[in-house]
Design a protein around this motif. Structure first.
Motif, PDB file in Angstrom:
ATOM      1  N   UNK A  54       0.790  -1.216   0.000  1.00  0.00           N
ATOM      2  CA  UNK A  54       0.000   0.000   0.000  1.00  0.00           C
ATOM      3  C   UNK A  54       0.825   1.271   0.000  1.00  0.00           C
ATOM      4  N   UNK A  55       2.130   1.164   0.222  1.00  0.00           N
ATOM      5  CA  UNK A  55       2.958   2.372   0.281  1.00  0.00           C
ATOM      6  C   UNK A  55       3.113   2.993  -1.113  1.00  0.00           C
ATOM      7  N   UNK A  56       3.088   4.313  -1.125  1.00  0.00           N
ATOM      8  CA  UNK A  56       3.425   5.070  -2.333  1.00  0.00           C
ATOM      9  C   UNK A  56       4.936   5.118  -2.453  1.00  0.00           C
ATOM     10  N   UNK A  57       5.463   4.732  -3.597  1.00  0.00           N
ATOM     11  CA  UNK A  57       6.914   4.719  -3.784  1.00  0.00           C
ATOM     12  C   UNK A  57       7.317   5.638  -4.941  1.00  0.00           C
ATOM     13  N   UNK A  58       8.559   6.089  -4.864  1.00  0.00           N
ATOM     14  CA  UNK A  58       9.140   6.906  -5.915  1.00  0.00           C
ATOM     15  C   UNK A  58      10.463   6.267  -6.307  1.00  0.00           C
ATOM     16  N   UNK A  59      10.541   5.833  -7.554  1.00  0.00           N
ATOM     17  CA  UNK A  59      11.782   5.253  -8.090  1.00  0.00           C
ATOM     18  C   UNK A  59      12.497   6.362  -8.850  1.00  0.00           C
ATOM     19  N   UNK A  60      13.734   6.640  -8.463  1.00  0.00           N
ATOM     20  CA  UNK A  60      14.438   7.812  -8.996  1.00  0.00           C
ATOM     21  C   UNK A  60      15.802   7.388  -9.522  1.00  0.00           C
ATOM     22  N   UNK A  73       7.156   7.844  -1.496  1.00  0.00           N
ATOM     23  CA  UNK A  73       6.724   9.056  -2.194  1.00  0.00           C
ATOM     24  C   UNK A  73       5.914   9.897  -1.220  1.00  0.00           C
ATOM     25  N   UNK A  74       6.589  10.377  -0.202  1.00  0.00           N
ATOM     26  CA  UNK A  74       5.855  11.037   0.857  1.00  0.00           C
ATOM     27  C   UNK A  74       6.729  12.104   1.504  1.00  0.00           C
ATOM     28  N   UNK A  75       6.205  13.283   1.579  1.00  0.00           N
ATOM     29  CA  UNK A  75       6.929  14.378   2.212  1.00  0.00           C
ATOM     30  C   UNK A  75       6.940  14.167   3.736  1.00  0.00           C
ATOM     31  N   UNK A  76       8.120  14.292   4.371  1.00  0.00           N
ATOM     32  CA  UNK A  76       8.193  14.060   5.820  1.00  0.00           C
ATOM     33  C   UNK A  76       7.506  15.152   6.641  1.00  0.00           C
ATOM     34  N   UNK A  77       7.107  16.227   5.981  1.00  0.00           N
ATOM     35  CA  UNK A  77       6.474  17.342   6.691  1.00  0.00           C
ATOM     36  C   UNK A  77       5.033  17.001   7.076  1.00  0.00           C
ATOM     37  N   UNK A 112       2.183  14.623   2.522  1.00  0.00           N
ATOM     38  CA  UNK A 112       1.658  14.697   1.152  1.00  0.00           C
ATOM     39  C   UNK A 112       2.519  13.841   0.218  1.00  0.00           C
ATOM     40  N   UNK A 113       1.910  13.339  -0.854  1.00  0.00           N
ATOM     41  CA  UNK A 113       2.742  12.691  -1.866  1.00  0.00           C
ATOM     42  C   UNK A 113       3.575  13.767  -2.554  1.00  0.00           C
ATOM     43  N   UNK A 114       4.781  13.386  -2.941  1.00  0.00           N
ATOM     44  CA  UNK A 114       5.673  14.362  -3.583  1.00  0.00           C
ATOM     45  C   UNK A 114       5.424  14.379  -5.087  1.00  0.00           C
ATOM     46  N   UNK A 115       5.448  13.213  -5.703  1.00  0.00           N
ATOM     47  CA  UNK A 115       5.174  13.132  -7.146  1.00  0.00           C
ATOM     48  C   UNK A 115       3.725  12.726  -7.341  1.00  0.00           C
ATOM     49  N   UNK A 116       3.033  13.494  -8.161  1.00  0.00           N
ATOM     50  CA  UNK A 116       1.654  13.157  -8.513  1.00  0.00           C
ATOM     51  C   UNK A 116       1.592  12.412  -9.850  1.00  0.00           C
ATOM     52  N   UNK A 117       2.431  12.831 -10.790  1.00  0.00           N
ATOM     53  CA  UNK A 117       2.382  12.229 -12.120  1.00  0.00           C
ATOM     54  C   UNK A 117       2.987  10.825 -12.086  1.00  0.00           C
ATOM     55  N   UNK A 170      13.028  15.336 -12.956  1.00  0.00           N
ATOM     56  CA  UNK A 170      13.197  16.519 -12.108  1.00  0.00           C
ATOM     57  C   UNK A 170      14.499  16.410 -11.332  1.00  0.00           C
ATOM     58  N   UNK A 171      15.277  17.480 -11.337  1.00  0.00           N
ATOM     59  CA  UNK A 171      16.512  17.480 -10.555  1.00  0.00           C
ATOM     60  C   UNK A 171      16.199  17.563  -9.072  1.00  0.00           C
ATOM     61  N   UNK A 172      15.128  18.231  -8.769  1.00  0.00           N
ATOM     62  CA  UNK A 172      14.684  18.307  -7.380  1.00  0.00           C
ATOM     63  C   UNK A 172      13.256  17.796  -7.298  1.00  0.00           C
ATOM     64  N   UNK A 173      12.986  17.059  -6.251  1.00  0.00           N
ATOM     65  CA  UNK A 173      11.642  16.564  -6.006  1.00  0.00           C
ATOM     66  C   UNK A 173      11.022  17.490  -4.974  1.00  0.00           C
ATOM     67  N   UNK A 174      10.069  18.266  -5.411  1.00  0.00           N
ATOM     68  CA  UNK A 174       9.524  19.317  -4.550  1.00  0.00           C
ATOM     69  C   UNK A 174       8.069  19.040  -4.226  1.00  0.00           C
TER      70      UNK A 174
END
Lengths: 404, 191
Positions: free
Chosen positions: A66-72, A84-88, A91-96, A101-105
């Motif tokens: 169930x975890x959202x993942x980001x492969x970079x 794929x989760x902001x520690x703040x 929120x998910x970081x990547x939606x698409x 992206x050089x930076x994941x914002x």
């Protein structure tokens, strides 16, 4: 002979390893336990290295737990995997589904991370956190990952997990030639949300007895010499392979525009190989293309099934189109086999009626052919080991079964 | 409404046609009027849907030119590239459609399929022998049990129609899908 209600409900006269309680496919509490004891403990494929071919490419994926993942892929061309989760605020970081992206914002408060998972920007950091928290404290959550078995991105969210090589054991040997002779490249992708349990899809992938369902398989494989001489081979952790089938296409596609002579590097053009890995992965090598199934179980009766079709990196456009045409004629969403498999398991789910349908599901065939159901029994042996429950009696309602 | 450069050059009345006999003869080999030409194109596109809705595959193939090419394509945001999900010439389509009833399919067992079509634009080639047609398409499933209807797919047809010998036939069709998750089971039957 028709049976009475009592007869219908009584257990079959078979060992409890040869049937399962239908609630293993439908029960919510068992599903939650599977997430904890299986999905978050085993290695799983989330994508392929060719889905992030360039530096700074990313691919948003979903882990089976169930975890959202980001492969970079970083500037150093190394592939890393993070939640794929902001520690703040979470929120998910990547939606698409994918991007570069050089930076994941994070869009929410513009916290930024580099491709190694370091936090490189906290908006108005000093004003808000003074010296109580800094960027070094809020990096992304890294996920264990390895690139293996044909360039696939394998992940395990358990930091203390065994190495991938131990999880796979010798099951990989079966496809070593096809997966290592030339680098693979993804050709096509699609997914389906199907109202059924993930194990039913995997049962179907393992079970060659169900080839009777498929007109294509009846014509190209089942009538071939030696078809019934093939054997299953059991591997560690519930993985299973079967001797390859020899396919002949002469009985189908008269006048077809599909050519099948191009084959596959490191393999034979007419050999069809299946490797099923516990609990959700299937390698389906039918030259000139490779199909990989992965799954994200959403609930006991809802599953995302993902299909990826592969060719060879560097294929010409013409060759790629030919591989894709062949692959999709069988296994695309408009293919002749895949919709048949889906209607079968949807029918099973209707029949199971949320666990109130059939009193048991049989996996009892024993024969020295690919129509044995030992492949599914091997799966449930691993399932039972990891869950600490008998698949035939998951709630210990039958003392005699639990004792066996 | 579609218009072309050549359309404005064509005779619009019997007297105009009589004044240019060679042109009249040329038009007779095609269509008598622009209205007939456009009607033929629109009806052809519509009949491809109606025949497929009825699983009348032979009639569908009769509407297709001998050089017919058919693809179902989509763009994958996951892979950031185009994917071709079905790719056949006329013989390939015939081979596929001939055997479809021999397969187990949701669309034979549980569902019926209906295509809803809106022709958006028709553009004619300079010599009037081809029409490029863009249409909006929605495909619906209706359950045999109870009759509930659900949207299966949103797509566009990008068609090329051959206008030869006073007849319109489908020369090529690209079904360009917006919807990439096609119900619970996918579809054995092309759109």
């Amino acid at each position: 002979m028709p049976r009475t209600g009592t007869q219908w409900e009584s257990r079959p006269n078979l060992p409890p390893t040869h049937y399962v309680d239908p609630r293993v496919y439908t029960d919510q509490s068992l599903f939650e336990e599977e997430r904890e004891k299986i999905f978050d403990k085993v290695w799983a494929i989330v994508c392929h290295e060719s889905e992030v071919p360039n530096a700074y490419d990313y691919r948003r994926c979903q882990h089976m737990g169930g975890k959202e993942l980001l492969v970079v892929r970083g500037k150093d061309m190394k592939i890393r995997v993070f939640y794929n989760q902001c520690p703040h605020r979470g929120n998910v970081i990547a939606f698409e589904p994918s991007g570069n992206a050089k930076r994941l914002t994070c869009i929410f408060h513009l916290w930024s991370f580099d491709t190694k998972g370091n936090c490189v920007e906290i908006t108005r950091e000093k004003e808000g956190f003074q010296d109580r928290l800094s960027k070094k404290d809020v990096g992304l959550r890294a996920v264990k990952s390895e690139i293996d078995m044909g360039g696939f991105v394998w992940v395990n969210v358990d930091d203390d997990c065994e190495p991938l090589s131990e999880f796979l054991g010798d099951s990989i040997d079966f496809l070593q030639g096809e997966l290592s002779t030339a680098p693979l490249e993804i050709m096509c992708y699609h997914k389906t949300i199907v109202p059924t349990n993930y194990k039913l899809w995997h049962d179907t992938n393992r079970d060659l007895y169900h080839e009777f369902l498929h007109r294509q398989n009846r014509l190209i494989a089942m009538g071939q010499p030696g078809y019934l001489d093939r054997q299953y081979h059991m591997h560690v952790h519930g993985h299973v392979t079967a001797d390859p089938s020899v396919n002949s296409y002469k009985n189908i596609e008269k006048g077809t525009d599909i050519r099948r002579e191009m084959g596959w590097p490191g393999g034979e053009a007419n050999l069809h190989k299946l490797l099923n890995l516990f609990p959700t992965v299937t390698y389906n090598m039918r030259p000139p293309a490779l199909r990989i199934d992965t799954m994200v179980p959403l609930g006991p009766e809802e599953t995302i099934v993902e299909f990826r079709g592969y060719g060879i990196k560097g294929d010409s456009d013409e060759v790629r189109r030919e591989r894709m045409r062949d692959y999709n004629s069988f296994w695309g969403p408009f293919g002749r086999n895949l919709p048949e498999d889906f209607i079968a398991i949807v029918g099973q789910s209707i029949g199971l009626n949320h666990g109130r349908g059939s009193p048991y599901i049989l996996h009892g065939r024993e024969e020295e052919t690919p129509h044995s159901e030992v492949c599914i029994r091997h799966y449930f042996a691993e399932w039972s080991r990891m869950m600490g429950r008998s698949a035939a009696d998951p709630f210990n309602e039958m003392p005699a079964v639990a004792a066996e | 409404m579609a218009t072309t450069k050549t359309a404005t050059k064509k005779p619009r009345s019997k007297s105009a046609a009589a004044a240019k006999p060679t042109l009249k003869k040329k038009v007779e080999f095609r269509f008598e009027t622009l209205f007939e030409r456009e009607k033929a194109v629109r009806e052809l596109i519509a009949r491809t849907c109606l025949t497929m809705d009825a699983y009348d595959f032979n009639s569908y193939l009769d509407l297709c030119h001998e050089d017919f090419q058919y693809t179902i394509t989509t763009y994958s945001p996951e892979l950031r590239k185009d994917i071709i999900w079905l790719d056949h010439d006329k013989m390939g389509m015939k081979t596929l459609l001939d055997v479809l009833p021999l397969h187990a399919s949701d669309h034979f067992l549980r569902l019926t399929m209906s295509r809803h079509l809106s022709v958006y634009t028709i553009d004619y080639s300079a010599n009037d022998t081809r029409a490029s047609v863009v249409s909006g398409l929605q495909v619906f499933n209706t359950a045999k049990d109870g009759g509930v209807t659900e949207l299966l797919s949103v797509a566009k047809y990008f068609d090329t129609v051959a206008l030869e010998g006073g007849k319109a036939s489908l020369l090529s069709r690209e079904v360009r899908l917006d919807t990439r998750m096609l119900g619970e089971t996918g579809s054995l039957i092309p759109f």
